[in-house]
Design a protein around this motif. Structure first.
Motif, PDB file in Angstrom:
ATOM      1  N   ALA A  18      37.060  36.632  38.961  1.00  0.00           N
ATOM      2  CA  ALA A  18      37.238  36.617  37.381  1.00  0.00           C
ATOM      3  C   ALA A  18      37.705  35.067  36.659  1.00  0.00           C
ATOM      4  N   ALA A  19      38.397  35.803  36.492  1.00  0.00           N
ATOM      5  CA  ALA A  19      38.648  33.974  35.297  1.00  0.00           C
ATOM      6  C   ALA A  19      39.244  32.915  35.310  1.00  0.00           C
ATOM      7  N   VAL A 241      46.022  37.137  42.094  1.00  0.00           N
ATOM      8  CA  VAL A 241      45.359  36.316  42.563  1.00  0.00           C
ATOM      9  C   VAL A 241      43.940  35.689  41.902  1.00  0.00           C
ATOM     10  N   GLU A 242      42.740  36.333  40.862  1.00  0.00           N
ATOM     11  CA  GLU A 242      42.191  36.112  40.131  1.00  0.00           C
ATOM     12  C   GLU A 242      42.890  35.040  39.359  1.00  0.00           C
ATOM     13  N   VAL A 248      50.086  31.568  38.127  1.00  0.00           N
ATOM     14  CA  VAL A 248      50.670  33.096  38.208  1.00  0.00           C
ATOM     15  C   VAL A 248      49.768  33.599  40.006  1.00  0.00           C
ATOM     16  N   ARG A 249      48.528  32.577  40.283  1.00  0.00           N
ATOM     17  CA  ARG A 249      48.121  33.324  41.266  1.00  0.00           C
ATOM     18  C   ARG A 249      48.811  32.212  42.175  1.00  0.00           C
ATOM     19  N   TYR A 338      44.795  30.112  47.678  1.00  0.00           N
ATOM     20  CA  TYR A 338      44.874  31.043  46.432  1.00  0.00           C
ATOM     21  C   TYR A 338      44.003  30.662  45.516  1.00  0.00           C
ATOM     22  N   ASP A 339      43.429  29.321  45.629  1.00  0.00           N
ATOM     23  CA  ASP A 339      42.632  29.288  44.831  1.00  0.00           C
ATOM     24  C   ASP A 339      41.292  29.807  45.095  1.00  0.00           C
ATOM     25  N   MET A 340      41.216  30.416  46.140  1.00  0.00           N
ATOM     26  CA  MET A 340      39.743  31.124  46.704  1.00  0.00           C
ATOM     27  C   MET A 340      39.150  32.545  45.727  1.00  0.00           C
TER      28      MET A 340
END
Length: 638
Positions: A18-19, A241-242, A248-249, A338-340
């Motif tokens: 995603a973004a 999480v994307e 937010v994620r 959560y950055d994955m």
């Protein structure tokens, strides 16, 4: 007798593309005309009929279904009365028993499938729950009634059986019989098999408890990037999480796992019930371990599982290197789990309409030929697919085969690029099922799960190749290279990580050690840290991830096959690119149409890849390294 696999199910691979936030490379956004609004269906009635699967293709009415359920139960009793104790009298008796058993299995699988499919799109409906319960009772009765069949066949003297197998009448069932004899030492007496069959519903306790627990757990509200409160659910968790907004994620991630943490003891009890069921089953059937009991019946050597873990562990430095690149391009001081889910290359995040997704998939699968595309087109046009999510629909995605009919595909389409890949993935399963059903008899049509994921991940690889060829700029290529790296991470690495966790907790149970939430957290946390390396922060939430992976509860040592299949499909997609039509024909003839007519290792070898060696995994690691090298090169040029 080994039960034919009525359904080949696969969940959506976690970690879509995603973004991303600032400090990343971006791909031009879509124009306003290209953007489309994402539909938001509150209930099933709002979804257009064309986007819901048509279960009338199985049964026109409940009465017709009930008639088949009753017919199946009666047939199972008739088979027992007609053949039990008589199979060693003549070849005709064995042929007749196998033919009737095949008819029974086809009929009961159809009835069970209808109930399961009906329930999965409306799980809160008591009538659908009752339908599924009735189907489960039917299945249990049939299993108990026919539990004598396998023991009686394998009890036939070896010399007599060798003569029997030479008879041409048994040619359609030769592999089925050989497969039964192969596991002769693990087949119990008639009485013991009957007892196990009657107790079989209890073995699903962990699965059933998890299913209801996962459905009943409610998550809190979180804030989106605009500060608006939104309800977090199982279905929308991945999309948040994307998010390109790190807050937010992070908020979605912490809210999700902290909620699971409140129920971790209950999840642990469900998982422990499943693990103990596997261990007990393995012991009763004279296997050395639960792992061996899971893979050997599928004609896959246990060493393949261990070899996968060993080979992937050797490649972990490459994954650590990718994590370093991810951290650099995200521009963060500390990398968290959560950055994955956020790509390190930004692309247009506009919702991809389902009609556009279908075209992308069809374009990607063109190398497979017109006959293959015609199957895809039929799936789209004749309502094989249930597209959109609702609150009480089963999560994830899967394909359910129906011999003599067409397959059914469940989606929860959210319009992401990952969802497009999921369509290709599940239609790979559908084509495999459909083509095997056309070529093989019922008992030979049901392929081993070891080969099932090759067809699906091959479709994903072809889709990626198509999109990469269309890439017109360096930035688009960077995006796609990152997508490929993510596919490796979420499939080859992540599924092997899951496999290693499964192996470890079953070993602990076999040693008699207590399995608690604390145990699972410790084991999972340590393995996760090993896979992602020192660059990854040790988030306190990630050890709880075992509580959200449905395959741990629903299946028995299944996930390793995502990784082995990914390695196989990587090799096969390269063969298609290099050879063209000859490779496609070889794959169609020897894999997609082969079903379970031979052992899975031989099927894949005939299709062009030898999974009895470490070579396919090693080759996949080389492709990962080459992709990473190219990504780093283009980044440094930017």
């Amino acid at each position: 007798m080994k039960k034919p696999i009525a359904a080949i199910i696969s969940a959506v691979l976690f970690g879509g593309i995603a973004a991303a936030p600032c400090n990343v490379l971006s791909v031009p956004a879509a124009s306003a005309q290209e953007k489309a609004a994402k539909p938001n269906y509150q209930n099933r009635a709002q979804i257009p009929e064309k986007d819901k699967w048509n279960l009338h293709d199985l049964y026109k009415s409940k009465a017709a279904w009930e008639a088949d359920v009753k017919k199946a139960e009666e047939l199972s009793a008739e088979i027992t009365a007609k053949y039990q104790g008589k199979l060693d009298q003549s070849v005709d008796q064995i042929v007749g028993a196998l033919q009737d058993y095949s008819t029974l299995s086809e009929l009961s699988s159809k009835a069970y499938g209808y109930a399961n499919l009906s329930f999965d799109v409306n799980q809160s409906n008591p009538k659908k729950q009752a339908l599924l319960n009735r189907a489960e009772k039917m299945a249990a009765k049939i299993a108990a009634d026919t539990s004598w069949l396998n023991p009686e066949i394998v009890s036939i003297k070896t010399g007599t059986m060798k003569k029997i197998l030479r008879d041409k009448k048994l040619a359609p069932y030769k592999y089925v019989l050989q497969d039964m004899l192969r596991t002769k030492s693990h087949t119990l007496t008639k009485q013991e098999e009957e007892v196990l069959a009657r107790l079989s519903p209890l073995s699903d306790t962990g699965t059933n408890v998890y299913g209801m627990l996962a459905k009943d757990v409610k998550f809190p509200k979180i804030k989106d990037s605009k500060g608006k409160e939104i309800q977090l659910t199982r279905s929308n968790y991945i999309s948040y999480v994307e998010s390109g907004d790190r807050l937010v994620r992070k908020g979605a991630y912490e809210a999700y796992y902290r909620t699971l943490g409140k129920f971790q003891d209950s999840f642990a009890q469900a998982l422990t019930a499943q693990v103990k069921s596997h261990t007990i089953h393995a012991g009763l059937r004279n296997y050395k371990s639960a792992l061996e009991a899971a893979v050997v019946p599928n004609d896959v050597p246990a060493k393949v599982y261990d070899q996968l873990i060993s080979s992937v562990n050797k490649g972990l430095p490459l994954l650590h290197r990718y994590m370093e690149l991810k951290k650099k391009l995200l521009g963060v001081d500390e990398l968290h789990m959560y950055d994955m889910y956020t790509p390190i290359v930004e692309a247009d995040r506009a919702y991809i309409p389902y009609e556009d997704a279908k075209k992308m998939v069809m374009d990607g699968l063109k190398p497979m030929g017109d006959d293959y595309l015609s199957i895809m087109n039929e799936a789209f046009k004749k309502r094989w697919i249930d597209v959109y999510s609702t609150e009480d629909k089963a999560t994830g995605a899967y394909q359910w085969g129906s011999y003599g009919n067409h397959p059914f595909v469940l989606l929860n389409y959210q319009g992401t690029k990952g969802d497009v890949a999921t369509i290709a993935h599940e239609l790979g399963h559908a084509a495999h099922n459909y083509m095997s059903g056309k070529k093989q008899n019922y008992l030979n049509a049901h392929y081993a799960i070891f080969t099932a994921e090759v067809a699906s991940t091959l479709n994903e690889a072809l889709l990626w190749n198509s999109e990469y060829k269309k890439a017109g700029t360096k930035k688009e290529k960077l995006y796609l290279l990152n997508q490929r790296l993510e596919n490796f991470r979420t499939t080859l690495f992540r599924q092997t990580q899951f496999a290693e966790f499964e192996k470890k907790i079953h070993e602990l149970d076999q040693k008699g050690e207590a399995l608690t939430a604390e145990t699972y957290n410790k084991v999972y946390g340590e393995i996760n840290q090993k896979y992602y390396g020192k660059v990854m922060a040790a988030d306190k939430e990630i050890p709880l991830e075992w509580a959200r992976i449905p395959h741990f509860y629903n299946y028995n040592f299944y996930v390793y096959q995502y990784a082995t299949s990914f390695a196989a499909s990587t090799a096969l997609s390269k063969q298609i690119a290099d050879e063209g039509a000859p490779a496609v024909k070889r794959i169609k003839d020897n894999l997609l149409s082969a079903g379970g007519s031979s052992d899975p290792i031989s099927i894949l070898k005939n299709a062009g890849v030898d999974m009895s060696s470490s070579e396919p995994v090693d080759q996949a690691m080389k492709v990962f390294e080459e992709t990473l090298n190219e990504m780093e090169k283009l980044v440094n040029e930017s």
